[in-house]
Write a protein that holds these residues in place. Structure first.
Motif, short mmCIF file in Angstrom:
data_model
loop_
_atom_site.label_atom_id
_atom_site.label_comp_id
_atom_site.label_asym_id
_atom_site.label_seq_id
_atom_site.Cartn_x
_atom_site.Cartn_y
_atom_site.Cartn_z
N LEU A 228 29.52 -50.44 -14.24
CA LEU A 228 30.60 -50.65 -15.21
C LEU A 228 31.70 -49.62 -15.04
N ILE A 229 31.34 -48.38 -14.81
CA ILE A 229 32.35 -47.34 -14.60
C ILE A 229 33.21 -47.69 -13.38
N ASP A 230 32.57 -48.14 -12.30
CA ASP A 230 33.33 -48.51 -11.10
C ASP A 230 34.30 -49.65 -11.39
N GLU A 231 33.83 -50.67 -12.12
CA GLU A 231 34.70 -51.81 -12.43
C GLU A 231 35.87 -51.39 -13.31
N LEU A 232 35.58 -50.56 -14.30
CA LEU A 232 36.63 -50.15 -15.23
C LEU A 232 37.69 -49.29 -14.55
N GLU A 233 37.27 -48.46 -13.61
CA GLU A 233 38.24 -47.63 -12.90
C GLU A 233 39.23 -48.47 -12.12
N GLU A 234 38.84 -49.69 -11.76
CA GLU A 234 39.73 -50.58 -11.02
C GLU A 234 40.75 -51.28 -11.91
N VAL A 235 40.40 -51.50 -13.19
CA VAL A 235 41.24 -52.40 -14.00
C VAL A 235 41.92 -51.76 -15.20
N THR A 236 41.49 -50.57 -15.63
CA THR A 236 42.02 -50.05 -16.90
C THR A 236 43.53 -49.80 -16.85
N ASP A 237 44.08 -49.57 -15.67
CA ASP A 237 45.53 -49.37 -15.57
C ASP A 237 46.28 -50.67 -15.30
N LEU A 238 45.55 -51.77 -15.13
CA LEU A 238 46.19 -53.04 -14.77
C LEU A 238 46.23 -54.04 -15.91
N ILE A 239 45.28 -53.95 -16.83
CA ILE A 239 45.16 -54.96 -17.87
C ILE A 239 44.92 -54.30 -19.22
N ASP A 240 45.04 -55.10 -20.26
CA ASP A 240 44.74 -54.66 -21.62
C ASP A 240 43.22 -54.70 -21.78
N CYS A 241 42.59 -53.56 -21.59
CA CYS A 241 41.13 -53.49 -21.58
C CYS A 241 40.68 -52.26 -22.33
#
Length: 294
Positions: A228-241
């Motif tokens: 989960l940490i790996d996935e979040l590091e990819e998307v937190t700056d790209l989407i409203d998450c």
């Protein structure tokens, strides 16, 4: 990898997805999170779930209201380990001499059959997407229609503990192995706002769990948190998450159902506090998600 092309553009009417991770009995924590969110009028337009998150997500999709979540909490408070993992001397002997799995699906089948308010995934009140793993290839398999029972059993089939579930010519096991927190799947189905509900991992223990099933589930929760940490590091700056912080300290085991009432109550309290502190506007990975000693 979650491609940047999947990033969501700003919208005045975001399509909110609740994304549920796995974690065995720690799924009770998600129920407390949902209670706090529902009490603040926060609901989802779709649900994506893996492992125990598939069970919680499927129930929520059938009753996406505060009374529905309250009923789910009532169900969880009444669960025992034997309801889900009916391990006995007979099952142990069967595992050693005849079978490639330890526990039958009978307990989960009864739980789903008694409480899930629909039979097929497409009959849920809001779209539900359940993730399992193809045991042959290791690929994620997303189920959005057909038997809800079989989809949930597939997504929660911990290898070694449960037999793989046959569906459409595939043999499926726990979704945590390939996509425990299926963020990219939510985006591909049109979500523009994600509220991620992890279960976390034990962060107050000082000794490894005892027993085969407990050890497997503990290992899976560690995999879950890292993934989960790996996935979040990819998307937190790209989407409203946003990520609802899991509980820490957290003792016990994903195999221990004696603490579910406490997990629910603590998660309600911590999530309510997080909302009051503006958590729904905060991006990033909460410290509580990172496995550590307390």
């Amino acid at each position: 990898m979650i491609a940047p092309s999947l990033s969501a553009s700003p919208t005045t009417n975001p399509k909110t997805a609740f994304v549920f991770a796995g974690g065995g009995s720690l799924g009770a924590i998600q129920v407390g999170m949902m209670l706090a969110l529902a009490r603040h009028g926060i609901h989802a337009d779709m649900v994506v779930g893996s492992s125990v998150g598939a069970l919680n997500g499927a129930y929520y999709a059938g009753a996406p209201t505060l009374p529905g979540v309250e009923k789910l909490a009532e169900i969880w408070r009444g669960l025992t380990r034997h309801d889900i993992f009916p391990v006995s001397v007979a099952s142990l002997m069967g595992f050693l001499w005849r079978r490639d799995f330890l526990v039958s699906h009978d307990g989960l089948r009864k739980l789903i059959g008694d409480h899930l308010p629909y039979k097929n995934l497409e009959e849920a009140k809001i779209p539900i997407h359940i993730v399992a793993t193809d045991v042959i290839t290791g690929d994620s398999v997303v189920m959005s229609d057909g038997s809800a029972m079989e989809a949930i059993l597939a997504s929660t089939s911990v290898p070694g503990a449960f037999a793989p579930t046959a569906r459409n010519g595939l043999f499926l096991v726990d979704g945590a192995l390939s996509s425990n927190t299926p963020i990219g799947i939510a985006l591909r189905h049109g979500a523009t706002r994600l509220i991620v509900m992890p279960t976390g991992s034990v962060c107050g223990g000082h000794a490894p769990p005892i027993g085969a099933v407990a050890s497997v589930l503990h290992a899976l929760t560690l995999l879950i948190s890292r993934q989960l940490i790996d996935e979040l590091e990819e998307v937190t700056d790209l989407i409203d998450c946003v990520v609802v912080p899991p509980l820490c300290p957290l003792v016990g085991s994903p195999y221990d159902f004696t603490r579910t009432a406490s997990h629910i109550d603590r998660a309600v309290e911590s999530t309510t506090r997080w909302i009051a502190e503006g958590g729904l506007e905060k991006r990033g990975i909460p410290d509580e998600l990172r496995p550590h000693r307390h």
